[in-house]
Design an enzyme around this catalytic site. Structure first.
Site, PDB file in Angstrom:
ATOM      1  N   ASP A   1      -5.253  -4.230 -12.625  1.00 27.16           N
ATOM      2  CA  ASP A   1      -4.667  -4.615 -11.408  1.00 27.16           C
ATOM      3  C   ASP A   1      -4.468  -6.123 -11.531  1.00 27.16           C
ATOM      4  O   ASP A   1      -5.185  -6.583 -11.879  1.00 27.16           O
ATOM      5  CB  ASP A   1      -5.466  -3.978  -9.997  1.00 27.16           C
TER       6      ASP A   1
ATOM      7  N   ASP B   1      -1.874   9.468  -3.653  1.00 32.57           N
ATOM      8  CA  ASP B   1      -3.682   9.481  -3.832  1.00 32.57           C
ATOM      9  C   ASP B   1      -3.685  10.343  -1.954  1.00 32.57           C
ATOM     10  O   ASP B   1      -3.812   9.777  -1.380  1.00 32.57           O
ATOM     11  CB  ASP B   1      -3.082   7.421  -3.726  1.00 32.57           C
TER      12      ASP B   1
END
Length: 243
Positions: free
Chosen positions: A10, A132
């Site tokens: 990330d 998600d």
């Protein structure tokens, strides 16, 4: 189904970070150079790498496209990228930069017709739907808008709508960045209900035991924090996935 390990980074402003349950205020920053780390992962025989552009997710004008293009050109394995992607132009720019698969998140919930257009235009092989999820009263719903809101439809209802998709990335957000173990039950149910899907598991992977339990029920296991923190090596994880 052959399960693969998919190392992940990330990035915020070019720096490697990990968020706790997606919270930008709970950020752990690492000193690793993203290119060197991806090259290190690639040298260990993985087929795919996963990158989340957290700067672009928060503000599309800050999409780290030049860095992504640099990374894609200097690694020898396939790269998939996600992070708040909202337009066909953004998707095209990512493919033009050398990215092999693009991950679509909130858009798949908020604008299903447009998402279907994207799947038709770019091909189901090349688009991953990131669904998600959060469990509410025993049922999974999809979190959207940087996990600040929740869909009205359940995860399974959305998957029934997108009948022709091939790839999904499913994160149990209660597990993300927590190192508390993957939600094995969720992925077993997904495998049973939607056996045609190539599901990438993400969130909470903390030990080699997670790999053993997920082997054969998901196509890929995305691992970020555990690898960065040296909990185990790619070589050790791959051994758990050899049938």
């Amino acid at each position: 189904m052959q399960t693969q390990i998919i190392p992940a980074l990330d990035l915020i402003d070019g720096k490697v970070v990990r968020l706790f349950k997606g919270d930008y205020a709970k950020k752990q920053e690492y000193s690793f150079d993203p290119l060197a780390k991806f090259q290190e992962y690639g040298a260990q025989g993985v087929a795919w790498l996963h990158l989340v552009d957290l700067s672009g997710a928060k503000d599309p004008s800050k999409r780290q496209l030049k860095l992504i293009e640099k990374l894609a050109s200097k690694i020898k394995v396939n790269l998939q990228v996600g992070g708040g992607i909202r337009t066909k132009d953004e998707i095209k720019a990512l493919f033009d930069s050398g990215v092999k698969r693009v991950v679509i998140g909130s858009l798949a919930v908020k604008n299903k017709a447009f998402t279907q257009e994207i799947l038709d235009d770019f091909g189901v092989e090349n688009i991953v739907l990131a669904l998600d999820s959060v469990c509410i009263k025993g049922e999974f719903f999809v979190a959207i808008d940087a996990w600040s809101k929740t869909s009205d439809e359940s995860l399974f209802e959305l998957l029934n709508f997108y009948k022709d998709i091939k790839h999904i990335l499913c994160t149990d957000i209660s597990k993300d960045g927590t190192m508390s173990g993957a939600n094995i039950t969720l992925y077993k149910v997904l495998h049973e209900k939607f056996p045609h899907l190539q599901t990438q598991a993400s969130g909470g992977v903390a030990s080699l035991e997670d790999f053993k339990k997920l082997n054969g029920i998901v196509s890929g296991i995305i691992v970020g924090k555990a690898l960065l923190d040296g909990e185990f090596s790619i070589k050790e994880a791959v051994k758990c996935l050899v049938k």
